[in-house]
Write an enzyme that holds these catalytic residues in place. Structure first.
Site, PDB file in Angstrom:
ATOM      1  N   ARG A  36       0.831  -1.213   0.000  1.00  0.00           N
ATOM      2  CA  ARG A  36       0.000   0.000   0.000  1.00  0.00           C
ATOM      3  C   ARG A  36       0.866   1.264   0.000  1.00  0.00           C
ATOM      4  NH1 ARG A  36      -5.004  -1.838   3.894  1.00  0.00           N
ATOM      5  NH2 ARG A  36      -6.266  -2.639   2.189  1.00  0.00           N
ATOM      6  N   LYS A 199     -19.193 -15.445   3.593  1.00  0.00           N
ATOM      7  CA  LYS A 199     -20.636 -15.240   3.751  1.00  0.00           C
ATOM      8  C   LYS A 199     -21.351 -14.756   2.498  1.00  0.00           C
ATOM      9  CE  LYS A 199     -20.667 -13.622   8.519  1.00  0.00           C
ATOM     10  NZ  LYS A 199     -20.761 -12.261   9.100  1.00  0.00           N
ATOM     11  N   GLY A 352      -8.034  -7.679  -0.381  1.00  0.00           N
ATOM     12  CA  GLY A 352      -8.210  -8.632   0.714  1.00  0.00           C
ATOM     13  C   GLY A 352      -7.586  -9.978   0.448  1.00  0.00           C
ATOM     14  N   GLY A 375     -13.116  -3.704   0.330  1.00  0.00           N
ATOM     15  CA  GLY A 375     -14.469  -3.170   0.523  1.00  0.00           C
ATOM     16  C   GLY A 375     -14.858  -2.196  -0.575  1.00  0.00           C
TER      17      GLY A 375
HETATM   18  P1  AMP Z   1     -14.388 -12.975   3.207  1.00  0.00           P
HETATM   19  O1  AMP Z   1     -13.766 -12.135   4.281  1.00  0.00           O
HETATM   20  O2  AMP Z   1     -15.862 -13.008   3.232  1.00  0.00           O
HETATM   21  O3  AMP Z   1     -13.810 -12.708   1.845  1.00  0.00           O
HETATM   22  O4  AMP Z   1     -14.001 -14.456   3.579  1.00  0.00           O
HETATM   23  C1  AMP Z   1     -12.699 -14.918   3.597  1.00  0.00           C
HETATM   24  C2  AMP Z   1     -12.649 -16.106   4.489  1.00  0.00           C
HETATM   25  O5  AMP Z   1     -13.529 -17.101   4.018  1.00  0.00           O
HETATM   26  C3  AMP Z   1     -11.282 -16.722   4.560  1.00  0.00           C
HETATM   27  O6  AMP Z   1     -10.757 -16.536   5.829  1.00  0.00           O
HETATM   28  C4  AMP Z   1     -11.558 -18.196   4.262  1.00  0.00           C
HETATM   29  O7  AMP Z   1     -10.875 -19.067   5.138  1.00  0.00           O
HETATM   30  C5  AMP Z   1     -13.047 -18.325   4.487  1.00  0.00           C
HETATM   31  N1  AMP Z   1     -13.610 -19.473   3.772  1.00  0.00           N
HETATM   32  C6  AMP Z   1     -13.467 -19.798   2.491  1.00  0.00           C
HETATM   33  N2  AMP Z   1     -14.076 -20.964   2.214  1.00  0.00           N
HETATM   34  C7  AMP Z   1     -14.631 -21.405   3.360  1.00  0.00           C
HETATM   35  C8  AMP Z   1     -15.376 -22.557   3.729  1.00  0.00           C
HETATM   36  N3  AMP Z   1     -15.684 -23.494   2.828  1.00  0.00           N
HETATM   37  N4  AMP Z   1     -15.779 -22.674   5.014  1.00  0.00           N
HETATM   38  C9  AMP Z   1     -15.463 -21.716   5.917  1.00  0.00           C
HETATM   39  N5  AMP Z   1     -14.759 -20.609   5.639  1.00  0.00           N
HETATM   40  C10 AMP Z   1     -14.343 -20.450   4.374  1.00  0.00           C
END
Ligand code: AMP
Length: 395
Positions: A36, A199, A352, A375
């Site tokens: 960054r 999520k 991210g 974000g």
């Molecule tokens: P996000 O912050 O929503 O982009 O999510 C990223 C996180 O999702 C990472 O820390 C991953 O470990 C988690 N992730 C990816 N696939 C899975 C899964 N199948 N079950 C649980 N967590 C997951």
């Protein structure tokens, strides 16, 4: 059209630049990734070459309106000085702007650079309060926003300041908006979006907007299981957002109506427990054991997704397709990173986790654009107008 850094004359002028120096640090305040800081050099060097007095500002972490030494920007000033190969005057003041800081800035000479203390030391920052924005703007003649990573927030240091002095976009923000904006407005097709991460709830807006734009949506990661539940599959102990199952059904239907190819994983790497060393199997997506959880995409899915990426002309990727932090569940995410790197398409990776996966795997140079804002890039993909950009002076 917004004014940019190139639309002003800096002769005899002081310019205040909002950068995104929110860098990761270890427990001893050593910077563990300076991408960054490096990304901000183009704008800073341009301004210095143009003879400006350059005052930089940024937040770091979440000190929540208090001066906490562990969130000091001192390590950034030091690293920046090494990268610029010139001294960076660190204006270390708990109030960020004070009478002392004002007089130090007044004494600066053309071609000198200074860095203010963490803007989030002031509680007015995140509330975008006028007094703080006014104080910041009083230091300079012109304001430049080069912090893409915070452009989806309306804070005093990125939105408030532009009410008081003329403003423009820095090179970094301009590039982010141009590349992501162009892909969304006038994409080369086929256009494939890969969405992963934990999520569904974080990505609803993105999926809904992209359904109007892309040819193919690929879903991976933890959010895939809410879609599987919507299809009536057994998902064992996988991540589930129960209250989003109906919405997942609606999104699958909408994709059908709009003729968008909506792809879910075909096979899954399942595990007994949420840890690297545990019992692991690969199963078809509709045959998950009830006592196991899905933590990565399987080999058939890797082939299918890679094939779709291969024939695409534009690819956007945001979010890991598995728990890539654990070696045994990182293969899917690394394979997607490789497929993007091998592709001749315009490839855009949201910030991210997916950005760090690409960088860790050594594929960063083969990607058209890696966004510096997770974000902010997601909000652009949702079709939203970013406040930090909207506030900048029109041409
Ligand atoms: P996000 O912050 O929503 O982009 O999510 C990223 C996180 O999702 C990472 O820390 C991953 O470990 C988690 N992730 C990816 N696939 C899975 C899964 N199948 N079950 C649980 N967590 C997951």
């Amino acid at each position: 059209m917004k004014k940019t850094v190139k639309d002003y004359n800096y002769d005899g002028k002081t310019v205040i630049v909002r950068c995104d120096f929110n860098v990761p640090m270890d427990e001893n305040q050593n910077i563990t990734d300076d991408i960054r800081i490096k990304s901000s050099l183009q704008t800073i060097n341009y301004l210095l070459d143009e003879g400006a007095r350059v005052v930089l500002m940024s937040h770091l972490g979440r000190p929540k309106g208090e001066a906490k030494p562990e969130f000091s920007l001192a390590p950034v000033a030091k690293r920046l000085s090494e990268l610029l190969n010139k001294p960076v005057k660190f204006l270390d003041d708990d109030m960020v702007v004070s009478e002392d800081v004002k007089s130090e800035v007044k004494d600066m000479k053309a071609g000198e650079v200074a860095l203010l203390q963490n803007t989030r030391y002031r509680k007015e920052e995140e509330k975008n309060e006028e007094n703080f924005a006014k104080d910041l703007s009083s230091l300079a003649d012109i304001y430049i926003n080069d912090a893409f990573g915070t452009s989806h927030r309306a804070h005093a240091s990125n939105v408030g300041v532009s009410s008081f002095i003329p403003s423009g976009l820095g090179f970094l923000v301009e590039k982010e908006v141009e590349i992501i904006g162009k892909a969304l407005e006038n994409p080369k097709r086929p256009f494939v979006a890969i969405l992963g991460g934990a999520k569904v709830s974080d990505k609803i807006g993105v999926i809904e907007n992209l359904l109007n734009i892309v040819d193919t949506i690929i879903i991976g990661g933890g959010m895939a299981y809410t879609f599987f539940k919507a299809k009536g599959y057994e998902i064992g102990t996988s991540l589930l957002e129960e209250d989003k199952v109906d919405l997942a059904k609606t999104l699958i239907e909408k994709a059908k109506d709009k003729n968008v190819d909506f792809l879910l994983p075909q096979d899954i790497v399942v595990a007994k427990e949420f840890k690297n060393d545990t019992e692991i199997q690969t199963v078809d997506a509709d045959k998950m054991p009830s006592d196991m959880m899905g933590l990565d995409i399987g080999p058939k899915t890797i082939d299918l997704f890679s094939e779709k990426i291969k024939i695409a002309e534009t690819v956007i990727w945001n979010g890991p397709v598995g728990v890539f932090e654990m070696e045994n569940f990182a293969k899917g995410t690394n394979s997607i990173a490789k497929a993007l790197a091998d592709s001749k398409a315009i490839t855009i990776v949201g910030g991210g986790d997916s950005a760090s996966a690409v960088e860790k795997a050594g594929f960063a140079d083969a990607i058209t654009h890696i966004s510096t804002g997770g974000g902010a890039s997601l909000e652009l993909m949702e079709g939203k107008i970013l406040p930090g950009i909207a506030a900048v002076t029109e041409k």
